[in-house]
Design an enzyme around this catalytic site. Sequence first.
Site, PDB file in Angstrom:
ATOM      1  N   HIS A  81       0.934  -1.189   0.145  1.00  0.00           N
ATOM      2  CA  HIS A  81      -0.139   0.001  -0.159  1.00  0.00           C
ATOM      3  C   HIS A  81       0.993   1.160   0.027  1.00  0.00           C
ATOM      4  O   HIS A  81       2.043   1.189   0.315  1.00  0.00           O
ATOM      5  CB  HIS A  81      -1.036   0.075   1.372  1.00  0.00           C
ATOM      6  N   CYS A  82       0.225   2.229  -0.601  1.00  0.00           N
ATOM      7  CA  CYS A  82       1.029   3.585  -0.198  1.00  0.00           C
ATOM      8  C   CYS A  82      -0.199   4.568   0.030  1.00  0.00           C
ATOM      9  O   CYS A  82      -0.845   4.236   1.134  1.00  0.00           O
ATOM     10  CB  CYS A  82       1.452   4.024  -1.926  1.00  0.00           C
ATOM     11  N   GLN A  83      -0.112   5.914  -0.221  1.00  0.00           N
ATOM     12  CA  GLN A  83      -0.919   6.763   0.159  1.00  0.00           C
ATOM     13  C   GLN A  83      -2.256   6.799  -0.793  1.00  0.00           C
ATOM     14  O   GLN A  83      -3.256   6.803   0.219  1.00  0.00           O
ATOM     15  CB  GLN A  83      -0.341   8.096  -0.035  1.00  0.00           C
ATOM     16  N   TYR A 110      -3.101   4.620   2.699  1.00  0.00           N
ATOM     17  CA  TYR A 110      -2.967   5.113   3.932  1.00  0.00           C
ATOM     18  C   TYR A 110      -4.140   6.243   4.103  1.00  0.00           C
ATOM     19  O   TYR A 110      -4.841   6.379   5.034  1.00  0.00           O
ATOM     20  CB  TYR A 110      -1.643   5.596   4.274  1.00  0.00           C
TER      21      TYR A 110
END
Length: 119
Positions: A81-83, A110
Site C-alpha cells: 500500500h501507499c498513500q 493510507y
Amino acid sequence: MANTVTKEISYEDLKALLGKSQNLLLVDVRSKEEVDKGRIPGSVHIPLDTVEAAFSMQPEQFKAKYGVTKPPLDAPELVFHCQVGRRGGMATAKAHELGYVNARNYTGGYKEWSEKEGK
C-alpha cells in the site's frame, strides 16, 4: 507478456486480515516522511524504489534489514500500500514480476485507512 492485472484488496478485507492472520505481510511503499506522519499498525516500510531489491534479497538479508521473515513466492497474504493506491499498484506489479503470484494492492491506501480509522 504476463498478465498485468493487479490484484486488489479492500479496506474491509485488509482490516479482517490484520485482525486474524499471522501470515499477513503488509508493505508500506511510501516515503519515510509520509510514514513518519502515520502508518497502518503492523506494516513494514519498504520504499517503492527499493521493492525490487528487497524482494530479490536472500531471506537472511531480508530478515536482518526489515525485521520480518521474507515471504515465500506463494505467500497467500502479501499486501502493498501507499498513500492513495498508485505506488502500491506499481509495487504489486513488481512483486508479481518477481514471482509473488498472490501479491495484492490495498488501493485505498493510507489515506482511506486513516479516514476510516478516524486518525
